[in-house]
Design an enzyme around this catalytic site. Sequence first.
Site, mmCIF file in Angstrom:
data_model
loop_
_atom_site.group_PDB
_atom_site.id
_atom_site.type_symbol
_atom_site.label_atom_id
_atom_site.label_comp_id
_atom_site.label_asym_id
_atom_site.label_seq_id
_atom_site.Cartn_x
_atom_site.Cartn_y
_atom_site.Cartn_z
ATOM 1 N N HIS A 450 4.979 -6.932 10.419
ATOM 2 C CA HIS A 450 4.276 -6.840 9.129
ATOM 3 C C HIS A 450 3.644 -8.162 8.708
ATOM 4 C CE1 HIS A 450 5.487 -2.742 7.914
ATOM 5 N NE2 HIS A 450 6.421 -2.958 8.817
ATOM 6 N N ASP A 656 -1.515 -14.104 4.968
ATOM 7 C CA ASP A 656 -0.821 -12.845 4.682
ATOM 8 C C ASP A 656 -1.067 -11.882 5.832
ATOM 9 O OD1 ASP A 656 0.624 -11.007 3.191
ATOM 10 O OD2 ASP A 656 -0.483 -11.420 1.347
HETATM 11 P P1 ADQ Z 1 4.472 -8.343 1.047
HETATM 12 O O1 ADQ Z 1 4.495 -9.784 1.420
HETATM 13 O O2 ADQ Z 1 5.517 -7.900 0.136
HETATM 14 O O3 ADQ Z 1 4.491 -7.417 2.337
HETATM 15 P P2 ADQ Z 1 1.973 -6.954 0.054
HETATM 16 O O4 ADQ Z 1 1.353 -6.336 1.235
HETATM 17 O O5 ADQ Z 1 0.978 -7.498 -0.895
HETATM 18 O O6 ADQ Z 1 2.984 -8.132 0.397
HETATM 19 O O7 ADQ Z 1 2.829 -5.862 -0.670
HETATM 20 C C1 ADQ Z 1 3.430 -6.122 -1.883
HETATM 21 C C2 ADQ Z 1 3.716 -4.803 -2.586
HETATM 22 O O8 ADQ Z 1 4.547 -5.084 -3.696
HETATM 23 C C3 ADQ Z 1 2.464 -4.135 -3.107
HETATM 24 O O9 ADQ Z 1 2.561 -2.747 -2.915
HETATM 25 C C4 ADQ Z 1 2.462 -4.480 -4.598
HETATM 26 O O10 ADQ Z 1 1.914 -3.481 -5.434
HETATM 27 C C5 ADQ Z 1 3.940 -4.627 -4.881
HETATM 28 N N1 ADQ Z 1 4.120 -5.634 -5.948
HETATM 29 C C6 ADQ Z 1 3.828 -6.935 -5.914
HETATM 30 N N2 ADQ Z 1 4.101 -7.502 -7.105
HETATM 31 C C7 ADQ Z 1 4.564 -6.523 -7.889
HETATM 32 C C8 ADQ Z 1 5.014 -6.462 -9.239
HETATM 33 N N3 ADQ Z 1 5.072 -7.539 -10.020
HETATM 34 N N4 ADQ Z 1 5.421 -5.266 -9.706
HETATM 35 C C9 ADQ Z 1 5.397 -4.176 -8.898
HETATM 36 N N5 ADQ Z 1 4.979 -4.181 -7.649
HETATM 37 C C10 ADQ Z 1 4.570 -5.332 -7.147
HETATM 38 C C11 ADQ Z 1 4.576 -7.645 3.754
HETATM 39 C C12 ADQ Z 1 3.538 -8.580 4.349
HETATM 40 C C13 ADQ Z 1 2.157 -8.119 3.958
HETATM 41 C C14 ADQ Z 1 1.944 -6.687 4.422
HETATM 42 C C15 ADQ Z 1 3.079 -5.791 3.960
HETATM 43 C C16 ADQ Z 1 3.002 -4.414 4.584
HETATM 44 O O11 ADQ Z 1 3.771 -9.913 3.938
HETATM 45 O O12 ADQ Z 1 1.173 -8.965 4.543
HETATM 46 O O13 ADQ Z 1 0.737 -6.200 3.864
HETATM 47 O O14 ADQ Z 1 4.335 -6.347 4.315
HETATM 48 O O15 ADQ Z 1 2.971 -4.499 5.973
#
Ligand code: ADQ
Length: 749
Positions: A450, A656
Amino acid sequence: MGGIVDIADYWQGFVRQSPLAVVTDVDGTLLPFAPRPEEALPGPDVVALLRELAQLQGLTVALASGRTHEDLDRLFGHVPRLLLVAEHGGWRRAEGAWQPVDLAPPEALAELARELERITSHQTRALVERKTWSVALHYRRVPPSERLGLLIQADAVVRAWVSGHAGFERLEGVHAFEVRSSRIHKGTAAPWVREHAGAGAHLLALGDDLTDEDLFRALGSADDTILVGRELARSTAARWRMNGPGAALAFLRWIRAVRREGTTPPPPVLPRPVTPLPLARKEAGERFKLLAISNRLPALRTPTEPCEERKRGVGGLVSALEPALTARGGLWLGWSGRALPGAEPGPACLDDDVLPPLAWLDLPGEWVEKSYNGFCNRSLWPLFHSMPERVRFADAEWERYEQVNEVFAAAASNIVDPDTPIWVHDYHLLALGRALRQRGHRGALGLFLHIPFPGVDLFSMIPTAERLLDELLDFDLLGFHTPGYVGNFLQCVGALSPARVGDDVVEHRSRRIRVGAFPIGILPESFQELPELGVAEETAALLQAIGQTRLVIGVDRLDYTKGIPERLRAFGRLLELFPEWRGKVSLVQVSVPSRADIPEYAEQRALVENAVGRINGEFGEAHWVPVRYLYRSYGHGQLAQLYRASDVGYVTPLRDGMNLVAKEYVAAQDPLKPGVLLLSRFAGAAVELKDAVLTNPYHSDGMARDLDRALRMGLEERLDRHGRLLAAVCRTTAVTWAEDFLRALEACR
Ligand code: ADQ
């Protein structure tokens, strides 16, 4: 519990022991939650049951609650022989008068209570409750539209107060929170109850919430503990669980019958072990057709939060994998999030009351520290995100990492048949393919990473780089988010391994390993639905507080890879370089807490809070707060509403793997007047979302100019870009990601 064969026999034996003391919480354990605490009253049947139990020979009954002693007195004071414990252990009553524990009430709490009373002075429906060693804020009756504003203020007050007063902790309740002295907790009441029950008494504790965990932890191996509530997979120190107050009351009635009448049938409601006996392989192998393994599980992601909070943070992985597993009769295995005190991992546990069924492991605390906090999050995470200056390696951490992978392999091979396909997730489990093969697993093995995969310059910094790569080549399918990461992986194999590299395949030891890009996505429709009314009101209140300014939104886990301080700095530069924006634009940064026990993450939090304070101090005016910082999680509906209301989605990670927030922002826009996505060129999502305004988060001045450009962009260009962005977001979704990967995995063997 080790040698138990029959659960009913065990309980028949346990509840017959004398002396025995039953210690139970009240709200949520004996009484269901009511809309208002004052409405949660015990019915005459509950009072009669307690009265009869308390009269029985050799049995002591104690109620241990967070309520005040006046409250408990009113409800149960008239029941003879009942022991009462109020304020989480602070006040106790056996025969006669209430006694407080020997701890002076902290004077400083009065100051906190005054502060909370000040901010709730105009809010008649909020209640600040002063107790002896704690202060609680109840906001259940505050209308949803006013809650958020109140909580933001209260949060700031409490955070500042707790950080300046050692020895206090904040407890989250249902529409309430409490700040209390950490020396008062329910565990302190256990010796007192035992003393009253008589020498050698066995205790049976029942409770539903996190304050009951202190009681569970305080009990010994001759006692027993039951977690009451539907949150079956919540991390708990209890050994048994049952469904809710109805089940708990039925169980207490059965205890009454056993002790009063002697021989009786087995209990009508059996507590179920939190740690079930390991599944027989044959039974499980026939049941589960696919196994997914990830470090954490969907329902266990943040075990300290209540269930409804946990559901909010559900991202692409969960929303894609849950239906894919359910449809295929699959099972999901992960770490429970629980760190055990000893040196041995716990056995695998299974919860098949949920779909898909979940299995989990507990790990020793020292393993979690070395493997998860160590090799995973201080070696692999920063290195794979191209931040070598944050990386550190320790041999002992790598060794524990391999051991954790072996324990997962052992659990997996105990749970599923050797021919079952297994889909492994992420950087915590890179060595799992090797460990599974060593245990004779024959089924197809796939890994999806991921996070980014770095180039060979970085990857070769890992002291065990060659070995790790060789272990990775024991999988049959390796999936990454982007073709760039695939290229980096193949480059590493070419440079560090004797394997032969093709375009999307590696040949190694007479095996072919497929390597491909499987970009993860979201469920776009889930960000396009209108939120429920209460949800909408709460967000609307925030938007109203921001007033008529243009809105820029940032949403992330609080992680240094997300570039939040850099983003804030660039927002400050915008206000310097383009003073015309002062008073006309606001940034809302929503950060969800993450990995708070790793020092770098605590530092990040301080950095972000300082940066927010600096910008607001420098540029803020009476009618305009430039940056609103919200350190909390939001539900899908609320995020969608915030995204839709924003003129710019400010998504600027330093690096990311993909970044789902970027896709969520696009999906949530009003197609007739969409906002602009300002996206870091170092997010994997930039490969598909080329029509965003791509920016360089390391360059404040450039990012400030890009922000200015995004804020000024005309409707025609916004419509044009958004149309193409939305098409990209709908092309590769959570569903296509899971289906494509599983199809490729199924084709492997
Ligand atoms: P993350 O590093 O967690 O995931 P991301 O892909 O942006 O990053 O996903 C975060 C999730 O958490 C999103 O669905 C977002 O809506 C939710 N989120 C963030 N802040 C929030 C808040 N304050 N309240 C509620 N929800 C919140 C890891 C990798 C990424 C990759 C994903 C999936 O680091 O690069 O995209 O896995 O593979």
